[in-house]
Design a protein around this motif. Structure first.
Motif, short mmCIF file in Angstrom:
data_model
loop_
_atom_site.label_atom_id
_atom_site.label_comp_id
_atom_site.label_asym_id
_atom_site.label_seq_id
_atom_site.Cartn_x
_atom_site.Cartn_y
_atom_site.Cartn_z
N SER A 131 3.51 -92.56 69.13
CA SER A 131 2.75 -92.66 70.36
C SER A 131 1.76 -91.51 70.49
O SER A 131 0.62 -91.69 70.95
N MET A 132 2.16 -90.30 70.07
CA MET A 132 1.26 -89.14 70.14
C MET A 132 0.09 -89.30 69.17
O MET A 132 -1.06 -88.94 69.51
N LEU A 133 0.35 -89.80 67.99
CA LEU A 133 -0.74 -90.00 67.03
C LEU A 133 -1.78 -90.97 67.58
O LEU A 133 -2.99 -90.77 67.39
N GLU A 134 -1.31 -92.00 68.26
CA GLU A 134 -2.25 -92.96 68.85
C GLU A 134 -3.09 -92.32 69.94
O GLU A 134 -4.30 -92.53 70.02
N GLU A 135 -2.45 -91.51 70.79
CA GLU A 135 -3.19 -90.88 71.89
C GLU A 135 -4.13 -89.79 71.40
O GLU A 135 -5.24 -89.64 71.92
N LEU A 136 -3.72 -89.02 70.40
CA LEU A 136 -4.57 -87.94 69.89
C LEU A 136 -5.85 -88.46 69.22
O LEU A 136 -6.81 -87.71 69.04
N GLY A 137 -5.86 -89.75 68.87
CA GLY A 137 -7.07 -90.32 68.28
C GLY A 137 -7.99 -90.98 69.29
O GLY A 137 -9.02 -91.55 68.90
N GLN A 138 -7.65 -90.91 70.59
CA GLN A 138 -8.47 -91.56 71.62
C GLN A 138 -9.72 -90.73 71.94
O GLN A 138 -9.78 -89.52 71.72
N ASP A 139 -10.71 -91.41 72.53
CA ASP A 139 -11.98 -90.75 72.86
C ASP A 139 -11.80 -89.67 73.93
O ASP A 139 -12.47 -88.64 73.89
N TYR A 140 -10.91 -89.90 74.90
CA TYR A 140 -10.78 -88.92 75.99
C TYR A 140 -10.20 -87.60 75.47
O TYR A 140 -10.46 -86.54 76.06
N VAL A 182 -2.92 -81.34 74.52
CA VAL A 182 -1.76 -82.01 73.94
C VAL A 182 -0.73 -82.35 75.00
O VAL A 182 -0.27 -83.50 75.10
N TYR A 183 -0.37 -81.36 75.83
CA TYR A 183 0.78 -81.56 76.72
C TYR A 183 0.40 -82.16 78.07
O TYR A 183 1.18 -82.91 78.65
N ARG A 184 -0.79 -81.85 78.58
CA ARG A 184 -1.16 -82.36 79.89
C ARG A 184 -1.81 -83.73 79.81
O ARG A 184 -1.64 -84.56 80.72
N HIS A 185 -2.54 -83.99 78.74
CA HIS A 185 -3.26 -85.26 78.63
C HIS A 185 -2.58 -86.23 77.65
O HIS A 185 -2.17 -87.32 78.04
N ALA A 186 -2.48 -85.82 76.39
CA ALA A 186 -1.97 -86.75 75.37
C ALA A 186 -0.49 -87.10 75.60
O ALA A 186 -0.12 -88.28 75.61
N LEU A 187 0.33 -86.08 75.81
CA LEU A 187 1.77 -86.35 75.93
C LEU A 187 2.08 -87.19 77.16
O LEU A 187 2.92 -88.09 77.10
N ARG A 188 1.39 -86.91 78.24
CA ARG A 188 1.67 -87.65 79.47
C ARG A 188 1.37 -89.14 79.30
O ARG A 188 2.13 -90.01 79.76
N ASN A 189 0.28 -89.45 78.63
CA ASN A 189 -0.05 -90.86 78.39
C ASN A 189 0.82 -91.49 77.30
O ASN A 189 0.94 -92.72 77.24
N ALA A 190 1.40 -90.65 76.45
CA ALA A 190 2.22 -91.17 75.36
C ALA A 190 3.65 -91.46 75.79
O ALA A 190 4.42 -92.05 75.02
N LEU A 191 4.02 -91.08 77.02
CA LEU A 191 5.41 -91.20 77.44
C LEU A 191 5.81 -92.61 77.88
O LEU A 191 7.00 -92.89 77.99
N ASN A 192 4.84 -93.49 78.15
CA ASN A 192 5.20 -94.83 78.61
C ASN A 192 6.08 -95.59 77.63
O ASN A 192 7.14 -96.09 78.00
N PRO A 193 5.67 -95.74 76.37
CA PRO A 193 6.57 -96.44 75.43
C PRO A 193 7.87 -95.68 75.19
O PRO A 193 8.91 -96.29 74.93
N VAL A 194 7.82 -94.34 75.30
CA VAL A 194 9.04 -93.54 75.13
C VAL A 194 10.01 -93.84 76.27
O VAL A 194 11.23 -93.95 76.06
N LEU A 195 9.50 -93.98 77.49
CA LEU A 195 10.36 -94.31 78.63
C LEU A 195 11.06 -95.65 78.43
O LEU A 195 12.22 -95.82 78.78
N THR A 196 10.32 -96.60 77.87
CA THR A 196 10.92 -97.91 77.61
C THR A 196 12.10 -97.78 76.65
O THR A 196 13.17 -98.36 76.88
N VAL A 197 11.90 -97.03 75.59
CA VAL A 197 12.96 -96.85 74.61
C VAL A 197 14.14 -96.09 75.21
O VAL A 197 15.30 -96.40 74.95
#
Length: 321
Positions: A211-220, A235-250
């Motif tokens: 999930s982090m690899l996907e977010e770190l490659g985004q334009d924002y 990394v922690y305020r922008h990428a990680l926060r958006n990467a947590l959705n699939p992690v929450l599901t798991v």
């Protein structure tokens, strides 16, 4: 962080309420499956309780006393009426209220599951972030190898190894039981929680990395770096926060796996939770107690998934819309 408008909060509340009502059919299905499953298990609890030498009159009398001679549909309606009045029946072997027995053991299983989940999440998020930031370097390969080992090592093998090393060899931690008092309880909790949590950590580490690899490659992310934001903020305020959705599901799905895995772990460490109580009830053909234990686990799983849906709106503001 800006406060979300009231309209968004109302929409979030409506979404949570809708999710709650959608869980009602699931709850009905859980209760029905629990009731029917235990009645198709071979064996007669009355015969096992009285022994092979019991007379037919004694067997018939005790079966009538527990309502087991009634038609299945009548037993089903009686079971639902009992749930409505917080009455799950009486244990055939322990001669105590099923609700009382479940409430005695439930806190131990819940404490073990929550501790294992905290260990799993606490290890997986930093490891997944480091692995994503050091992609294809030695930290990434090392963490990938550790995750593979964690996925390949079952609880029934890891638990005895931890007992041999940390309890028998080093003498740091107790072997079994739950102890007396808070500090003693926490010392007894360490090994079973680690045994149960390491498998979850291995799964979540791979999920966080992907999930982090996907977010770190985004334009924002590129825009944030171009604006001069520090790497920690990006990394922690922008990428990680958006990467947590699939992690929450798991995490929500794995909570149910932890509850099921607690049965094996509780047996290994002599932990006085629902798992050991369920195994004892199954071996004794204690219908009512088995139903109560499985129902408690099923309802907990449904509730956790409902809370996971609510957590989406907290972690990701986009979900409030």
């Amino acid at each position: 962080m800006s406060t979300p408008p009231r309209s968004q909060l109302r929409q979030t509340a409506r979404n949570i309420a809708r999710r709650f009502f959608l869980t009602l059919p699931v709850l009905w299905l859980v209760v029905t499956v629990v009731f029917l499953l235990i009645h198709i298990v071979p064996g007669d609890p009355i015969v096992q309780m009285l022994g092979e030498g019991a007379t037919a009159a004694d067997i018939a009398g005790l079966r009538h006393a527990y309502g087991l001679d009634a038609p299945l549909s009548e037993q089903y309606l009686h079971y639902w009426r009992g749930i409505g009045h917080a009455d799950l029946g009486q244990s055939l072997r322990l001669h105590d209220s099923v609700l009382h027995l479940v409430l005695q053991r439930y806190p131990y299983t819940l404490a073990l599951t929550v501790a294992a989940m905290l260990i799993g999440v606490g290890l997986a998020i930093p490891a997944g972030v480091v692995s994503a930031r050091r992609r294809d370097r030695w930290p990434d390969r090392s963490l990938g190898l550790l995750s593979l080992v964690g996925l390949s090592f079952p609880n029934f093998a890891l638990g005895p190894i931890l007992i041999i090393v940390f309890s028998i060899g080093l003498g740091w931690l107790p072997v079994s039981g739950a102890g007396v008092g808070t500090s003693d309880f926490l010392r007894h909790l360490v090994l079973p929680a680690i045994t149960l949590g390491l498998g979850m950590a291995a799964i979540l580490t791979r999920m966080v990395r992907t999930s982090m690899l996907e977010e770190l490659g985004q334009d924002y992310i590129r825009t944030a770096r171009a604006k001069g934001l520090s790497e920690q903020t990006v990394v922690y305020r922008h990428a990680l926060r958006n990467a947590l959705n699939p992690v929450l599901t798991v995490v929500g799905l794995q909570f149910g796996s932890l509850l099921a895995g607690a049965i094996v772990t509780e047996t290994i460490f002599g932990w006085p939770g629902l798992g050991r109580l369920t195994l004892s009830a199954i071996s004794n053909r204690d219908y009512a107690l088995v139903q109560g234990c499985i129902l408690a686990v099923g309802l907990t799983y449904v509730l956790v998934n409902l809370l996971t849906d609510a957590a989406y709106a907290i972690v990701d503001p986009r979900m409030r819309r």
